[in-house]
Structure formats: C-alpha cells, structure tokens
Design an enzyme around this catalytic site. Sequence first.
Site, PDB file in Angstrom:
ATOM      1  CG  PHE A   1      18.633  -0.114  -7.116  1.00  0.00           C
ATOM      2  CD1 PHE A   1      18.837  -0.436  -8.160  1.00  0.00           C
ATOM      3  CD2 PHE A   1      18.263  -1.297  -5.776  1.00  0.00           C
ATOM      4  CE1 PHE A   1      18.002  -1.721  -8.593  1.00  0.00           C
ATOM      5  CE2 PHE A   1      18.065  -2.717  -6.573  1.00  0.00           C
ATOM      6  CZ  PHE A   1      18.477  -2.342  -7.446  1.00  0.00           C
TER       7      PHE A   1
ATOM      8  CE  LYS B   1      20.836  -5.306  -1.036  1.00  0.00           C
ATOM      9  NZ  LYS B   1      19.797  -3.868  -1.508  1.00  0.00           N
TER      10      LYS B   1
ATOM     11  CG  ASP C   1      13.851   0.636  -0.809  1.00  0.00           C
ATOM     12  OD1 ASP C   1      14.703  -0.213   0.470  1.00  0.00           O
ATOM     13  OD2 ASP C   1      13.795   0.901  -2.136  1.00  0.00           O
TER      14      ASP C   1
HETATM   15  C1  PLP Z   1      18.838  -4.073  -2.299  1.00  0.00           C
HETATM   16  C2  PLP Z   1      17.966  -2.864  -3.123  1.00  0.00           C
HETATM   17  C3  PLP Z   1      16.754  -3.341  -3.452  1.00  0.00           C
HETATM   18  C4  PLP Z   1      16.162  -4.457  -3.630  1.00  0.00           C
HETATM   19  O1  PLP Z   1      16.504  -5.793  -3.005  1.00  0.00           O
HETATM   20  P1  PLP Z   1      16.525  -6.903  -4.026  1.00  0.00           P
HETATM   21  O2  PLP Z   1      16.496  -7.814  -2.003  1.00  0.00           O
HETATM   22  O3  PLP Z   1      17.434  -7.065  -4.744  1.00  0.00           O
HETATM   23  O4  PLP Z   1      15.385  -7.531  -4.728  1.00  0.00           O
HETATM   24  C5  PLP Z   1      15.851  -2.205  -2.892  1.00  0.00           C
HETATM   25  N1  PLP Z   1      15.766  -0.275  -2.562  1.00  0.00           N
HETATM   26  C6  PLP Z   1      17.006  -1.260  -1.751  1.00  0.00           C
HETATM   27  C7  PLP Z   1      17.148   0.594  -1.513  1.00  0.00           C
HETATM   28  C8  PLP Z   1      18.368  -2.042  -2.015  1.00  0.00           C
HETATM   29  O5  PLP Z   1      19.169  -1.596  -1.809  1.00  0.00           O
END
Ligand code: PLP
Length: 398
Positions: free
Chosen positions: A139, A254, A225
């Site tokens: 994600f 986050k 990420d």
């Molecule tokens: C939540 C998340 C995102 C997206 O972040 P947003 O602030 O919702 O755009 C991207 N990568 C990972 C691994 C995430 O958990």
Amino acid sequence: MTLSEIQSLDRQHFLGVFGERLPVCFVRGEGCTLYDQEGRAYTDLFAGIAVNALGYNHPAVTGAILAQAQTGILHTSNLYYVQPQAELAALLCRHTFADRVFFSNSGAEANEGAIKLARKYFYAQGSGRYKIVSANHSFHGRTLATVAATGHEDYQEPYRPLLPDGLSQVPYNDFDALRAAVDEQTAAILLEPVQGEGGVIPGDPAYLKAVRALCDERGILLIFDEVQTGVCRTGSLYAYQQYDVIPDIMTSAKGLGCGFPIGAVLASERVASAIAIGDHGSTFGGNTLACAVSLSAMRYLIEHDFSSVAREKGAQLMALLRSISSPQIIDVRGMGMLLGVQLTQDCAAKDLVRALLARGFVAGTASGNVLRIAPPLILSAAQMEAFAKALDDALSGF
Ligand SMILES: *Cc1c(COP(=O)(O)O)cnc(C)c1O
C-alpha cells in the site's frame, strides 16, 4: 449533535468512499483514552491508523500547536525560510541515512515525491530508466501514481489505464520474482519493510538484504516506504535500521506529526543532487505549523527513546496476544508496536473490531482477515492486559 444526526449528514453529503463507518464519533481524547459524545471511554490500540504515536492531548503536541498558533503564523509558504522546517529536516538527517528532506502533506504525496526523485535521478544522467517495481499487497497511497504502485487490484481496476506508465508488482518476500521483474529500464524498487495495510507482513531480513544487493549490482535505487513503519513504531526510529538495509530514498508520514498531517521524502546526497530548482514543490508541504508540531513530537520521541519503548511494549503485547488460546487465532506477528492477529475465516476481522468497540477498545483491520494493532506508544501495561482480556472475551463470541 447526536451520532445519528452526524450519520445522516455524512450519508447525504460525503462521497461514499468510506461507506458505513464504525458507529462512534470521538469528541475528546487524553492519553490512550478516547471519549464519545455520551462520555463513554475507549482504550485506543489503533492510534488513528498508526498516526497518534503520543496518544491524545500530549503536551509535546498540544503545546507546540498552541505555541505556534500564538505567533499568529500557521503558514507562510516555501517562498520564505521556515525555521521549524529547517530544524526538522536537520533532525531527520541526523537520525537517519538521509542527507536531504522534502516535506509533503501526506504519505501518498511523499511517495509521489520519491517516484519523481527516482526518475529525475536517472533523467539527470541521461538514462532512460523509468520503471518502478513494487510488491503485491503493498500500500503506497491513493493518488494516481501511488495507486499504480499499490499491489491491490480493487484499488487499481477503476482507474485503468494506470498512470504513470512503468509501475508493476511482484510477490512480496519472493526474491526470485523480484530479480526476474527488473530490467535495464528499472529505476527503482519500492517496498515497505513491513507491509502494514497488506496484513502486517514483516519483510524477511534475508530478502531485504538480497534486494539491496540486487539494487547495487544493477544500479537500481531502493525506496523504502516507511509511512506506517516509521517514527519508532516498529522499535527503531525507522524500520530499515533494524534490518540494517539502507535505502536510497525513504518516505515517512503517519506518525511523523503525531496527528498533524505531514509527510517527508528523505534521500541520500547522491540521489538528492539530481534535483534542480523547480523540479518539485508544494504550497502546504513543510508548512510552519506542521513542522513545528512534528519537530516538537519527534524531539520528544527521540529524547525519551520511544524506539526502545516500542520494542519492549511490543514484545509484551505480542506475548499477551500469543497467550490467548482461541481457535480463531492462527498467527500473531509484527514488529514493535505494529502487530497483526491472523484470524480464521469464521471470525471476520471487521466484526471483531465491532465486538471490541462494544467492549470499549479500538483496534483496526488489515487485508487478509487480520486484526491490526498499532497503539499509541504510550500505552500502559494495564491497558495492554485489559485489551488482551477483552480480545479473549470478544473471540469467545465467534
Ligand atoms: C497509509 C500509508 C500510505 C498513504 O498515506 P496517506 O497519508 O494516506 O496518503 C502510504 N504508504 C504506506 C505504507 C501507508 O501505510
């Protein structure tokens, strides 16, 4: 307003992307406790999706917001120097592999920046490399580029043809599949060190090391990420530090603002030096208030060694969860304070979340029928024990 009045406005006017939400509206928070409109208390083990690392109304967060607001300046734009932005960038560089940082407003935007940076790095060398390989069940966000990077068919299908071109996915933790997927046009490999949304799946240490070696051998950039795994969550400031695998580019969001929206792209000098004036930008990104809050929260987290706290508390919580003898639990896994409880098919994670909510506990889900737990890092031992009891009790109803 009553909950049903809010629900009715939401049903009529909010875009239907979230559907029926959990039937609660939190109006106040303190520590790891949330309160609804009737004053009912809930212990939070999800932290607004791994965001509120310091829980609610923490002085390092609330105090920084109040102090910045009192200067009268929330935002000035990037046309001018922004002191907390410079200080936050320096702090992140001091505590990570990175030499340079760019701030965004979200995780998806940080990943957009990372993808642009990787492409620019090769463009600047006159190379045509543009492809990005990521993983199934990953994600990376909801913008067009990050949807193309997210290995989740439901998120991609309505938006085909995917933008940009050249993004593909392979199975996670499968080195042979990854090696077979890269070619002369591959610019970067984009991975979460622990897949969060995908089911709380830790990267295999040997896999991540092999990926790094592959990147070095083939001249490919490695992007981690760490939007969900970062900011002490997994037991180190960033998860790569425990894996001892250093990326070329990393994204954070986050937990970075402990509730205030902010994201960051971090890069080594080698990569960052490809960026020239005008290559990227943002009106809000790196905004004064966002950086002031994040700077205060990050200083607090680092000074109080919340990486060790997350490691120790995570181990305690994992042990408590593993001690629950329920036939519905297949596996308990994760790193630090990012845990996943794999459930059997007859126990739907989303129903379990409702059953926990009814018992005064907030937890979340991840793909693959997983109960996801990502608490504020200030959660107490008593709160963990109470949660484990409530979970045991809730499971007996399935
Ligand atoms: C939540 C998340 C995102 C997206 O972040 P947003 O602030 O919702 O755009 C991207 N990568 C990972 C691994 C995430 O958990």
